[in-house]
Write an enzyme that holds these catalytic residues in place. Structure first.
Site, PDB file in Angstrom:
ATOM      1  N   ARG A  50       0.817  -1.007   0.035  1.00 32.80           N
ATOM      2  CA  ARG A  50       0.013  -0.136  -0.094  1.00 32.80           C
ATOM      3  C   ARG A  50       0.977   1.249  -0.058  1.00 32.80           C
ATOM      4  NH1 ARG A  50      -3.658   2.401   4.766  1.00 32.80           N
ATOM      5  NH2 ARG A  50      -4.987   3.966   3.712  1.00 32.80           N
ATOM      6  N   PHE A  55       1.399  10.470   2.272  1.00 34.03           N
ATOM      7  CA  PHE A  55       1.005  10.283   3.606  1.00 34.03           C
ATOM      8  C   PHE A  55       1.664   9.087   4.018  1.00 34.03           C
ATOM      9  CE2 PHE A  55      -2.515   8.343   5.961  1.00 34.03           C
ATOM     10  CZ  PHE A  55      -2.453   9.064   6.978  1.00 34.03           C
ATOM     11  N   GLN A  58       3.158   1.120   3.503  1.00 31.41           N
ATOM     12  CA  GLN A  58       2.745   0.220   4.194  1.00 31.41           C
ATOM     13  C   GLN A  58       3.054  -1.234   3.855  1.00 31.41           C
ATOM     14  OE1 GLN A  58      -1.095   0.551   5.702  1.00 31.41           O
ATOM     15  NE2 GLN A  58      -1.553  -1.722   6.529  1.00 31.41           N
ATOM     16  N   ASN A  97      -2.928  -1.284  12.051  1.00 28.98           N
ATOM     17  CA  ASN A  97      -4.058  -2.206  12.746  1.00 28.98           C
ATOM     18  C   ASN A  97      -5.396  -2.492  11.959  1.00 28.98           C
ATOM     19  OD1 ASN A  97      -5.460   0.373  13.057  1.00 28.98           O
ATOM     20  ND2 ASN A  97      -4.676   0.623  15.129  1.00 28.98           N
ATOM     21  N   PHE A 109       3.826   0.957   8.937  1.00 25.54           N
ATOM     22  CA  PHE A 109       3.797   1.856   8.035  1.00 25.54           C
ATOM     23  C   PHE A 109       4.931   2.839   8.219  1.00 25.54           C
ATOM     24  CE2 PHE A 109       0.343   3.253  10.704  1.00 25.54           C
ATOM     25  CZ  PHE A 109       0.503   4.497  11.046  1.00 25.54           C
ATOM     26  N   LEU A 118      -3.081  10.959  12.994  1.00 25.81           N
ATOM     27  CA  LEU A 118      -2.930   9.469  13.591  1.00 25.81           C
ATOM     28  C   LEU A 118      -2.492   9.164  14.936  1.00 25.81           C
ATOM     29  CD1 LEU A 118      -0.619   8.064  10.494  1.00 25.81           C
ATOM     30  CD2 LEU A 118      -3.024   7.840  10.849  1.00 25.81           C
ATOM     31  N   HIS A 122      -2.550   5.039  16.594  1.00 27.91           N
ATOM     32  CA  HIS A 122      -1.596   3.992  16.111  1.00 27.91           C
ATOM     33  C   HIS A 122      -0.316   4.110  16.920  1.00 27.91           C
ATOM     34  CE1 HIS A 122      -3.723   2.864  12.342  1.00 27.91           C
ATOM     35  NE2 HIS A 122      -4.049   3.810  12.271  1.00 27.91           N
TER      36      HIS A 122
END
Length: 462
Positions: A50, A55, A58, A97, A109, A118, A122
């Protein structure tokens, strides 16, 4: 000010190395999970599935879909949110998660920019250091397709533990052992495919062999002859199908038997020649198959021996045992110097690290050189005194004159000080001591109180 880190790893990817420092003191459970999975080689070969430009990127899912992953503890573990660890810049490493709290496994990530949204959701456990952050930015600029999945996903080749903050971790299986098992599985798969291919080739050979098919083809020929005989006689009999016909006075039956015997005599040579050719072909095919099988078994045996020796070597290395005989002989034959010894040998000439007696000067030689230099200075001073100590040109002796006779003859001349400059300096530059100022203020305060007390006593007497 950022918190101090404890622990460092290097992720080797197809886009370059990524060096990460860990906050193992603030997030011990998360860092322990990451270090343990890296020691087991879990992340080897895992892709970055990903990419969200600007941003994050991942990875950590062994299935490569974003829906897999497992933790070292065997189940999802809880978040470790620290108030002083915030997503303030790019290059921060955090756990991914499934959208709910306390659902961390193996996926993580790396941020590509500031991400305040965030925080609190996380677990932030590391940061990318040095120029390796540009390799992360390179991954973030790759072409992506649907569902934020890269068209050509980069891959993690291996993870090297540079500084392990948890030396008590015992991996279930090391990365080297896992790679050996993977090679063994691949070799077994190739062997099975080769066996299936050979089995299929053997079946094809059976289809091409004509030994059994010719016997089947001969039976209808005999039946056709019987049918012809039945047409001649009128009614077919079972005896004609089982063996040669019995003697009878009927001439049509005799002619049929003569025809059948003549046909069998003509067919026997053709059948024998075909069967001999088929047997030769079968023998050749069987010999070729036996040779291939023997060569394949030899290659397989050699490969198994190599894998067994490698597994034994890795087991000895893991248990802290000695190396194999070949490695011990190689180490004994080629002693290698450490990097420190090489650098010391390189700079030993300039730093006086030679052994005693090799080009080292005695103290007497140094003292003699100093005495000769002192004599040279004294002789130069005597020459100046003989000249009368006057400055050529009749100029004021307080002014420095450029009378360069060499670097030894240089001298500094200052105008004679009559005390005026000293008094001026003391007047212009007053030294103020803050302690004296405080003492003076306290003394003034005491004097004021003393005066006030005297005034009160005087009024009281009246």
């Amino acid at each position: 000010m950022a918190l101090p880190t404890n622990g460092r790893v290097i992720i080797d990817t197809t886009a370059g190395e990524i060096e990460i420092e860990l906050w193992s003191k603030e997030t011990p459970r998360t860092c322990r999970n990451f270090i343990a999975l890296a020691l087991e080689g879990y992340y080897d070969g895992v892709i970055f599935h990903r990419i969200v430009p600007g941003f994050l990127v991942q990875t950590g899912d062994k299935t490569g879909t974003g829906g897999g992953g497992e933790s070292f503890y065997g189940e999802p573990f809880e978040d470790e949110i620290h108030p002083r660890l915030r997503y303030a810049h790019r290059g921060l490493v955090a756990m991914a998660n499934n959208g709910t709290k306390n659902s961390n496994d193996s996926q993580f990530f790396i941020t590509l920019d500031r991400a305040d949204e965030l925080h609190g959701k996380h677990t932030l456990f590391g940061r990318v250091i040095g120029d390796t952050v540009y390799n992360v930015m390179k991954i973030g600029e790759m072409e992506i397709g649907e569902n934020e999945r890269p068209v050509y996903p980069p891959k993690i080749k291996s993870i090297t533990i540079v500084d392990n903050p948890f030396p008590d971790i015992i991996p279930r299986i090391t990365a080297a052992e896992k790679r050996a098992q993977q090679r063994a599985r691949e070799a077994g798969q190739r062997e099975r495919e080769e066996a299936e291919r050979r089995r299929g080739a053997k079946k094809d050979v059976k289809l091409l062999s004509f030994g059994g098919e010719q016997d089947d083809e001969t039976e209808p020929v005999a039946k056709v002859a019987v049918v012809d005989n039945s047409d001649a006689a009128g009614i077919p009999t079972p005896e004609s199908l089982l063996g040669p016909p019995k003697k009878s006075n009927e001439p049509p039956r005799e002619r049929a038997s003569e025809k059948e015997s003549s046909k069998h005599q003509h067919e026997k040579p053709s059948k024998s020649s075909k069967s001999e050719g088929a047997e030769k072909d079968i023998k050749k095919i069987r010999e070729t198959h036996a040779k291939e099988k023997a060569s394949g078994s030899d290659a397989r045996r050699t490969e198994i021996e190599q894998m067994e020796s490698e597994i034994r070597r890795l087991t000895r290395k893991r248990e802290g045992g000695e190396d194999s005989d070949e490695e011990a002989a190689r180490k004994k034959a080629k002693p290698t110097k450490s990097y420190l010894e090489e650098e010391l040998a390189k700079y030993s000439k300039g730093r006086g690290l030679q052994k005693k007696g090799k080009g080292r000067k005695d103290e007497g030689d140094i003292l003699a050189a100093l005495n000769s230099f002192r004599g040279l200075l004294q002789s130069n001073a005597n020459l100046e005194m003989e000249d009368g100590g006057t400055v050529p040109g009749g100029e004021d002796p307080g002014i420095e004159v450029d009378d360069d006779r060499g670097f030894i003859g240089h001298a500094l001349h200052f105008p004679k000080d009559d005390g005026e400059e000293t008094r001026k300096a003391e007047k212009d530059y007053e030294v103020i001591d803050p302690r004296q100022r405080g003492a003076r203020a306290r003394e003034e305060e005491r004097e004021r109180k003393r005066t006030a007390m005297k005034g009160k006593n005087g009024r009281g007497r009246r």
